[in-house]
Every structure is written in structure tokens, then in C-alpha cells.
Design an enzyme around this catalytic site. Structure first.
Site, mmCIF file in Angstrom:
data_model
loop_
_atom_site.group_PDB
_atom_site.id
_atom_site.type_symbol
_atom_site.label_atom_id
_atom_site.label_comp_id
_atom_site.label_asym_id
_atom_site.label_seq_id
_atom_site.Cartn_x
_atom_site.Cartn_y
_atom_site.Cartn_z
ATOM 1 N N SER A 296 49.660 39.803 15.202
ATOM 2 C CA SER A 296 50.280 40.972 15.385
ATOM 3 C C SER A 296 49.352 41.929 15.840
ATOM 4 O O SER A 296 48.199 42.238 14.961
ATOM 5 C CB SER A 296 51.124 41.501 14.111
ATOM 6 O OG SER A 296 51.124 43.018 14.086
ATOM 7 N N HIS B 231 52.613 39.662 19.434
ATOM 8 C CA HIS B 231 53.643 40.207 18.493
ATOM 9 C C HIS B 231 53.384 41.853 18.479
ATOM 10 O O HIS B 231 52.165 42.171 18.222
ATOM 11 C CB HIS B 231 53.739 39.935 16.922
ATOM 12 C CG HIS B 231 54.673 40.173 16.402
ATOM 13 N ND1 HIS B 231 55.945 39.710 16.353
ATOM 14 C CD2 HIS B 231 54.532 41.343 15.364
ATOM 15 C CE1 HIS B 231 56.833 40.597 15.601
ATOM 16 N NE2 HIS B 231 55.821 41.236 14.754
ATOM 17 N N ASP C 223 54.511 45.474 17.358
ATOM 18 C CA ASP C 223 55.234 46.261 16.267
ATOM 19 C C ASP C 223 55.398 47.468 16.920
ATOM 20 O O ASP C 223 54.523 48.323 16.626
ATOM 21 C CB ASP C 223 54.415 46.086 14.926
ATOM 22 C CG ASP C 223 54.474 44.646 14.307
ATOM 23 O OD1 ASP C 223 55.639 44.345 14.374
ATOM 24 O OD2 ASP C 223 53.366 44.218 13.957
ATOM 25 N N MET D 216 56.815 51.244 15.775
ATOM 26 C CA MET D 216 57.514 51.851 14.620
ATOM 27 C C MET D 216 57.721 53.323 14.907
ATOM 28 O O MET D 216 56.841 53.990 15.626
ATOM 29 C CB MET D 216 56.460 51.746 13.447
ATOM 30 C CG MET D 216 56.130 50.477 13.147
ATOM 31 S SD MET D 216 54.880 50.414 11.823
ATOM 32 C CE MET D 216 54.563 48.577 11.474
ATOM 33 N N HIS E 158 58.774 43.580 18.555
ATOM 34 C CA HIS E 158 59.597 43.773 17.163
ATOM 35 C C HIS E 158 59.841 45.415 16.859
ATOM 36 O O HIS E 158 58.772 46.083 16.686
ATOM 37 C CB HIS E 158 58.692 43.360 16.187
ATOM 38 C CG HIS E 158 59.113 43.553 14.705
ATOM 39 N ND1 HIS E 158 58.372 43.260 13.603
ATOM 40 C CD2 HIS E 158 60.292 44.008 14.169
ATOM 41 C CE1 HIS E 158 59.207 43.711 12.525
ATOM 42 N NE2 HIS E 158 60.280 44.113 12.839
ATOM 43 N N MET F 275 60.850 48.528 15.293
ATOM 44 C CA MET F 275 61.416 48.853 14.044
ATOM 45 C C MET F 275 61.770 50.496 14.361
ATOM 46 O O MET F 275 60.920 51.580 13.876
ATOM 47 C CB MET F 275 60.310 48.860 13.061
ATOM 48 C CG MET F 275 59.982 47.540 12.626
ATOM 49 S SD MET F 275 58.346 47.039 11.636
ATOM 50 C CE MET F 275 57.653 46.718 13.343
ATOM 51 N N MET G 271 61.751 38.794 7.733
ATOM 52 C CA MET G 271 60.589 39.695 7.300
ATOM 53 C C MET G 271 60.345 39.220 5.888
ATOM 54 O O MET G 271 61.031 39.059 5.047
ATOM 55 C CB MET G 271 61.022 41.280 7.083
ATOM 56 C CG MET G 271 61.223 41.912 8.434
ATOM 57 S SD MET G 271 59.881 42.011 9.524
ATOM 58 C CE MET G 271 58.609 42.679 8.426
ATOM 59 N N ASP H 246 57.569 37.167 9.305
ATOM 60 C CA ASP H 246 56.559 38.284 9.712
ATOM 61 C C ASP H 246 56.256 38.925 8.248
ATOM 62 O O ASP H 246 56.830 39.463 7.787
ATOM 63 C CB ASP H 246 57.172 39.050 10.428
ATOM 64 C CG ASP H 246 56.276 40.368 11.000
ATOM 65 O OD1 ASP H 246 55.177 40.550 10.580
ATOM 66 O OD2 ASP H 246 56.704 41.025 11.851
#
Ligand code: DX5
Ligand code: ZN
Length: 223
Positions: free
Chosen positions: A7, A32, A34, A36, A65, A67, A136, A178
Site C-alpha cells: 500500500s 494497492h 488507498d 480516502m 481501494h 474509501m 479489512m 488489508d
């Protein structure tokens, strides 16, 4: 057939392209990414423009991913930016089947992300649209948190569901985990049924990415 997905949340944001190249040279199977939004999770990272900028450096698939809430508008942006896998949290979409279909229709692989308190049954009616389930093992929002031990049981539940689906249809669904993964717990996570492992701090906090990934692979070989 195990995959390590570093990540880049824990990478040096001032040198992201170089970090992606270095971690791929060190043996990463996926990158990966992330995303957010300071709305679905209490933190803010990067969006599709950064993904697009990193795409030339990513000689392995980019695993996005999300979020974020809402989800659908960003799916299109990440498809254009070069994402290969897109996962999102079912709580963040009003219409999970529609969001998954958007990802699949774009030609990307699709996945749902299960938070520590999300029941596994949310997967049951959309298995045909899933290429991956992301379990998660921390609450989403931050790197460097401690692995929640109850995650092992949840991985086993997901594995039994996806195994049953594979027996019925022949289609295999990957299980990614993760949060809080290190060389010293990765074998037990694999044993529970995971095949794809996200690791942020365990790789990027160690100056030697190849050594960090190598230590994880060594543990996986023994499991
Ligand atoms: C948390 C992110 C993770 C995180 C993992 O919301 O989804 O991908 O970066 O970081 P570590 O491996 O440090 O727990
Ligand atoms: Zn993640």
C-alpha cells in the site's frame, strides 16, 4: 499463488513514482492504492489524477481501494486513470449491485470490502460480479494499525463462501486482506484462506523493500 500488494499509503508522497518503481523491483505483485475522502473515512489521500500520473510507473496491476462516499462517479474516473482492480465498501454505495456492474462493464476487476463489523452475507447475492473480496483487518482510514485477531474467523467465513461458489460455478474469487499485516502474522492469515496481502507500514517503514517482501514470502512458503 500468493500476491503481495504494497500500500503506497505508507510510501514517501513526495517521490511516489519512484516508490512505485522501487517496490515493484522489490517484488510487488500489485500496487494497492488507498483512496480516502475525509467523509466515508476520517482521512484524505489522493484521487484519480494521482493514479493516472503513477500509471506509467505501474508495470503490475493497480488495485484501487475506494474509501469514499458516494462511489459511482469515482469509478469512471479511476477506470480512465488506469485502475485494474476497483474495490469499494458496500456501506458507501446506495446500490451495491449497480456500482459493481459499473466496474465490471468497464472491463476492470471488481471487489467488495468488508469492514471488521460488516457481515459476510452482504456478498451472497453478488458473487457473480465479484473477482475479489477485501477483508479489512483494521478499521479503514489509517496505516500502521494493529491487526484485529477476529479477522481470522471472518477470512475463514469468506473462504467457505467463495469455495462453495467455486465448486458450483468453477469461478474463483480472490481473498485479499488489508491492515496490520507483517511477516510474523502473514502465514496464519494465509492459512485462514487469504491469497492476496496488503502491507503498507511493514514494507515502507523498512528501508529494504525487497527484504521486507522476501520475509513475507518466506513465511508464506512455510504455511
Ligand atoms: C487502511 C488502508 C490500508 C493501509 C494498510 O485504511 O486500507 O491499505 O494502508 O497499512 P498497514 O499495512 O500499515 O496496516
Ligand atoms: Zn487499503
Amino acid at each position: 499463488m500468493y500476491r503481495i500488494a504494497p500500500s503506497i499509503l505508507s510510501a514517501d508522497f513526495a517521490r511516489l513514482g519512484e516508490e512505485v518503481s522501487n517496490v515493484i523491483a522489490a517484488g510487488a505483485d500489485l500496487i494497492h492504492f488507498d483512496v480516502m475522502d475525509n467523509h466515508y473515512v476520517p482521512n484524505l489521500t489522493f484521487g484519480a489524477m494521482v493514479c493516472e500520473a503513477l500509471k506509467p510507473y505501474a508495470t503490475v496491476p493497480i488495485d484501487v481501494h475506494l474509501m469514499v462516499r458516494p462511489v459511482d462517479a469515482l469509478i469512471g474516473q479511476f477506470v480512465k486513470a488506469g485502475a485494474n482492480i476497483i474495490t469499494f465498501h458496500p456501506e458507501a454505495s446506495d446500490h451495491v449491485h449497480r456500482s459493481l456492474s459499473l466496474i465490471k462493464d468497464s472491463g476492470c476487476q471488481a471487489g467488495l470490502v468488508l469492514n471488521p463489523a460488516t457481515p459476510v452475507y452482504v456478498l451472497e447475492h453478488v458473487l457473480d460480479l465479484l473477482d475479489m473480496v477485501l477483508v479489512m483487518s483494521v478499521n479503514p482510514g489509517f496505516g500502521g494499525q494493529k491487526f484485529i485477531p477476529q479477522s481470522i474467523e471472518r477470512i475463514k467465513q469468506v473462504k467457505s463462501l467463495t469455495d462453495q461458489y467455486e465448486a458450483e460455478t468453477g469461478k474463483r474469487i480472490a481473498i485479499e486482506v488489508d491492515g496490520g499485516i507483517k511477516a510474523d502474522n502473514i502465514a496464519s492469515i494465509a492459512l485462514a484462506g487469504a491469497d492476496t496481502f496488503v502491507a503498507g507500514s511493514a514494507i515502507f517503514a523498512n528501508g529494504d523493500y525487497a527484504a521486507a517482501i522476501g520475509a513475507m514470502r518466506q513465511q508464506l512458503e512455510r504455511s
